[in-house]
Each structure stands twice: as structure tokens, then as C-alpha cells.
Design a protein around this motif. Structure first.
Motif, PDB file in Angstrom:
ATOM      1  N   ARG A   1       0.845  -1.193   0.000  1.00 59.51           N
ATOM      2  CA  ARG A   1       0.000   0.000   0.000  1.00 59.51           C
ATOM      3  C   ARG A   1       0.881   1.243   0.000  1.00 59.51           C
ATOM      4  O   ARG A   1       2.034   1.202   0.433  1.00 59.51           O
ATOM      5  CB  ARG A   1      -0.892   0.074   1.264  1.00 59.51           C
TER       6      ARG A   1
ATOM      7  N   ALA B   1       1.405  13.231  -0.006  1.00 63.51           N
ATOM      8  CA  ALA B   1       2.621  12.550   0.466  1.00 63.51           C
ATOM      9  C   ALA B   1       3.641  13.531   1.034  1.00 63.51           C
ATOM     10  O   ALA B   1       4.730  13.115   1.445  1.00 63.51           O
ATOM     11  CB  ALA B   1       3.246  11.755  -0.681  1.00 63.51           C
TER      12      ALA B   1
ATOM     13  N   VAL C   1       5.718   5.336  -1.094  1.00 62.01           N
ATOM     14  CA  VAL C   1       4.587   5.866  -1.864  1.00 62.01           C
ATOM     15  C   VAL C   1       5.186   6.570  -3.084  1.00 62.01           C
ATOM     16  O   VAL C   1       6.053   7.430  -2.947  1.00 62.01           O
ATOM     17  CB  VAL C   1       3.664   6.813  -1.042  1.00 62.01           C
ATOM     18  N   VAL C   2       4.745   6.156  -4.243  1.00 61.25           N
ATOM     19  CA  VAL C   2       5.244   6.801  -5.467  1.00 61.25           C
ATOM     20  C   VAL C   2       4.763   8.250  -5.463  1.00 61.25           C
ATOM     21  O   VAL C   2       3.580   8.510  -5.245  1.00 61.25           O
ATOM     22  CB  VAL C   2       4.704   6.082  -6.724  1.00 61.25           C
ATOM     23  N   VAL C   3       5.682   9.166  -5.658  1.00 55.90           N
ATOM     24  CA  VAL C   3       5.315  10.585  -5.713  1.00 55.90           C
ATOM     25  C   VAL C   3       5.683  11.121  -7.096  1.00 55.90           C
ATOM     26  O   VAL C   3       6.851  11.103  -7.494  1.00 55.90           O
ATOM     27  CB  VAL C   3       6.032  11.387  -4.597  1.00 55.90           C
ATOM     28  N   GLY C   4       4.644  11.534  -7.824  1.00 57.97           N
ATOM     29  CA  GLY C   4       4.876  12.044  -9.177  1.00 57.97           C
ATOM     30  C   GLY C   4       4.487  13.491  -9.329  1.00 57.97           C
ATOM     31  O   GLY C   4       4.907  14.165 -10.274  1.00 57.97           O
TER      32      GLY C   4
ATOM     33  N   ALA D   1      -4.571   3.037   3.634  1.00 60.97           N
ATOM     34  CA  ALA D   1      -5.922   2.594   3.288  1.00 60.97           C
ATOM     35  C   ALA D   1      -5.843   1.798   1.986  1.00 60.97           C
ATOM     36  O   ALA D   1      -4.867   1.910   1.252  1.00 60.97           O
ATOM     37  CB  ALA D   1      -6.820   3.800   3.106  1.00 60.97           C
TER      38      ALA D   1
ATOM     39  N   PRO E   1      -7.355   1.558  -1.443  1.00 59.69           N
ATOM     40  CA  PRO E   1      -8.306   2.107  -2.427  1.00 59.69           C
ATOM     41  C   PRO E   1      -8.908   0.992  -3.282  1.00 59.69           C
ATOM     42  O   PRO E   1      -8.229   0.032  -3.612  1.00 59.69           O
ATOM     43  CB  PRO E   1      -7.439   3.036  -3.294  1.00 59.69           C
TER      44      PRO E   1
ATOM     45  N   ARG F   1     -10.297  -1.216  -6.227  1.00 64.25           N
ATOM     46  CA  ARG F   1      -9.831  -1.498  -7.583  1.00 64.25           C
ATOM     47  C   ARG F   1     -11.019  -1.796  -8.485  1.00 64.25           C
ATOM     48  O   ARG F   1     -12.084  -2.224  -8.025  1.00 64.25           O
ATOM     49  CB  ARG F   1      -8.888  -2.704  -7.596  1.00 64.25           C
TER      50      ARG F   1
HETATM   51  C1  LIG Z   1       2.841   7.387 -11.190  1.00 57.31           C
HETATM   52  C2  LIG Z   1       2.260   7.601  -9.803  1.00 57.31           C
HETATM   53  C3  LIG Z   1       2.298   8.851  -9.218  1.00 57.31           C
HETATM   54  C4  LIG Z   1       1.803   9.039  -7.935  1.00 57.31           C
HETATM   55  N1  LIG Z   1       1.910  10.273  -7.355  1.00 57.31           N
HETATM   56  C5  LIG Z   1       1.490  10.439  -6.093  1.00 57.31           C
HETATM   57  C6  LIG Z   1       1.689  11.686  -5.445  1.00 57.31           C
HETATM   58  O1  LIG Z   1       2.251  12.643  -5.994  1.00 57.31           O
HETATM   59  N2  LIG Z   1       1.243  11.797  -4.163  1.00 57.31           N
HETATM   60  C7  LIG Z   1       0.657  10.758  -3.489  1.00 57.31           C
HETATM   61  O2  LIG Z   1       0.305  10.923  -2.332  1.00 57.31           O
HETATM   62  N3  LIG Z   1       0.468   9.557  -4.083  1.00 57.31           N
HETATM   63  C8  LIG Z   1       0.874   9.368  -5.355  1.00 57.31           C
HETATM   64  N4  LIG Z   1       0.734   8.146  -5.949  1.00 57.31           N
HETATM   65  C9  LIG Z   1       0.159   7.010  -5.188  1.00 57.31           C
HETATM   66  C10 LIG Z   1      -1.259   6.623  -5.664  1.00 57.31           C
HETATM   67  O3  LIG Z   1      -2.179   7.585  -5.203  1.00 57.31           O
HETATM   68  C11 LIG Z   1      -1.592   5.224  -5.152  1.00 57.31           C
HETATM   69  O4  LIG Z   1      -0.687   4.293  -5.684  1.00 57.31           O
HETATM   70  C12 LIG Z   1      -3.033   4.788  -5.517  1.00 57.31           C
HETATM   71  O5  LIG Z   1      -3.973   5.607  -4.901  1.00 57.31           O
HETATM   72  C13 LIG Z   1      -3.311   3.326  -5.131  1.00 57.31           C
HETATM   73  O6  LIG Z   1      -3.067   3.135  -3.740  1.00 57.31           O
HETATM   74  P1  LIG Z   1      -2.051   2.003  -3.238  1.00 57.31           P
HETATM   75  O7  LIG Z   1      -0.680   2.395  -3.752  1.00 57.31           O
HETATM   76  O8  LIG Z   1      -2.109   2.028  -1.755  1.00 57.31           O
HETATM   77  O9  LIG Z   1      -2.484   0.699  -3.817  1.00 57.31           O
HETATM   78  C14 LIG Z   1       1.217   7.945  -7.233  1.00 57.31           C
HETATM   79  C15 LIG Z   1       1.210   6.673  -7.829  1.00 57.31           C
HETATM   80  C16 LIG Z   1       1.734   6.489  -9.082  1.00 57.31           C
HETATM   81  C17 LIG Z   1       1.755   5.101  -9.683  1.00 57.31           C
END
Ligand SMILES: Cc1cc2nc3c(=O)[nH]c(=O)nc-3n(C[C@H](O)[C@H](O)[C@H](O)COP(=O)(O)O)c2cc1C
Length: 183
Positions: free
Chosen positions: A11, A69, A127-130, A163, A165, A167
């Protein structure tokens, strides 16, 4: 850890403990990135392991406070900055060989998934931050012109779980034989 358990259980973590991440653990995560697939095995990814609190504060200026994030980036002991070398993936002699152009985003995306799954299997959160100012981050981190910052992730031990989310159902994205045809 079982692969499906890792894929389904990982997550996005936005609350971290300050506990440090050992070098050995970091190496294991990098090993997972190292074995990711890439276009013609070009391996265009590069990773900045950011621990220096002064540089962290600078980089955080590139991440809007509205990003969910943002506080995670402050709390976690490490930020991993995923970069990609341009004009390598999907390219021959620096020129794209498909209509998709540079496949950098694709290969670094796969690498990021390897990273996040490996971290999860070791008890760590990511957490991926983009959503941030990429140009600003590149300037602060002194990233050269032929490289771009793609995404970042805080890395550390989760203070709370994330949490889950919802799918889509499989039937919403899988077609039979032709686009749009139901299985
Ligand atoms: C390419 C990408 C960019 C993302 N950018 C953000 C971001 O800037 N901030 C954030 O809080 N989460 C970011 N996320 C996380 C997603 O919100 C999260 O992966 C999605 O809601 C699914 O939740 P889970 O990762 O817990 O399964 C990003 C995810 C991906 C794949």
C-alpha cells in the motif's frame, strides 16, 4: 513473501517512523531494481538515495504542500529519487524506434514497482510521488541535461498502514479477442 501477497498487500504509506534504514536493506532494494526488465536491457534508471537533511529540505520545496505525500517525505529517513537517462530506452543511436518515443517512463515505472514491492517484502513503506516540480528538483539535485527526474518515494518503516483504495473489477479492463468485447 509470496508474490501475489506482495502485489496485493503493498500500500502507499504516508506516515513513517523516524527509524533508519540499514545499508544492507537499501542494497536489497537496489538489487530488485537491478533485475527489472527494460527495453533491450538498456537499464536507463538511476537512483539518488537522499538522506542529508539539508538537501531533503531543499527537495521538499519542489513538492507542493497539497500533495498528500508531503509530510511523508519529511518524516521518512530516506527519499529515493528515481531518474531516467534520456534517449536510450526505445531508441537506437539516440533516436526513438517506435511511435511511442522514449520508453524511459515505462522502464523506470517497472523499476519503481520492483523497488516498492521489494521494500514492502522487507517491512518498509513507500509511496510513489509524481506530483511535484520536476525542473526544480532536477536543479536542486544537480541532475544533468541528459537525465530526468521521474518520481520519488519516501522510504522508511510505516507508522500506520495505508488505506486500500478500491480497484476496478477485472471485467472492466479485460477484453476478449478485440477491444471492448466482453470475456
Ligand atoms: C505514477 C504515480 C504517481 C503518484 N503520485 C502520487 C503523489 O504525488 N502523491 C501521493 O500521495 N500519491 C501518489 N501516488 C500514489 C497513488 O495515489 C496510489 O498508488 C493509488 O492511490 C493506489 O493506492 P495504493 O498504492 O495504496 O495501492 C502515485 C502513484 C503512481 C503510480
Amino acid at each position: 513473501m509470496d508474490l501475489m501477497e506482495a502485489i496485493k498487500g503493498r500500500r502507499s504509506i504516508r506516515k513513517y517512523k523516524p527509524d533508519p534504514v540499514s545499508e544492507e536493506t537499501l542494497q536489497k532494494i537496489m538489487e530488485a531494481v537491478r533485475w527489472s526488465p527494460s527495453w533491450a536491457n538498456t537499464q536507463c534508471w538511476e537512483i539518488i538515495v537522499l538522506k542529508d537533511p539539508k538537501v531533503k529540505i531543499e527537495v521538499l520545496k519542489a513538492v507542493p504542500k497539497t500533495n498528500p505525500a508531503h509530510s511523508a517525505m519529511v518524516e521518512a529517513p530516506v527519499i529515493l529519487i528515481l531518474c531516467g537517462k534520456k534517449a536510450i530506452s526505445g531508441c537506437y543511436r539516440g533516436k526513438p524506434v517506435t511511435a511511442k518515443g522514449d520508453w524511459l517512463m515505462f522502464d523506470t515505472g517497472i523499476a519503481m514497482q520492483s523497488l516498492c514491492l521489494a521494500a514492502y517484502s522487507l517491512g518498509l513503506g513507500t509511496v510513489v510521488v509524481g506530483m511535484f516540480d520536476h525542473k526544480k528538483a532536477e536543479e536542486i539535485l544537480k541532475v544533468p541535461q541528459n537525465v530526468e527526474v521521474v518520481a520519488m518515494t519516501p522510504l522508511g518503516y510505516p507508522a500506520t498502514g495505508g488505506a486500500t483504495p478500491k480497484r476496478k473489477d477485472i471485467s472492466e479492463f479485460v477484453f476478449s479477442d478485440r477491444y471492448g468485447e466482453k470475456v
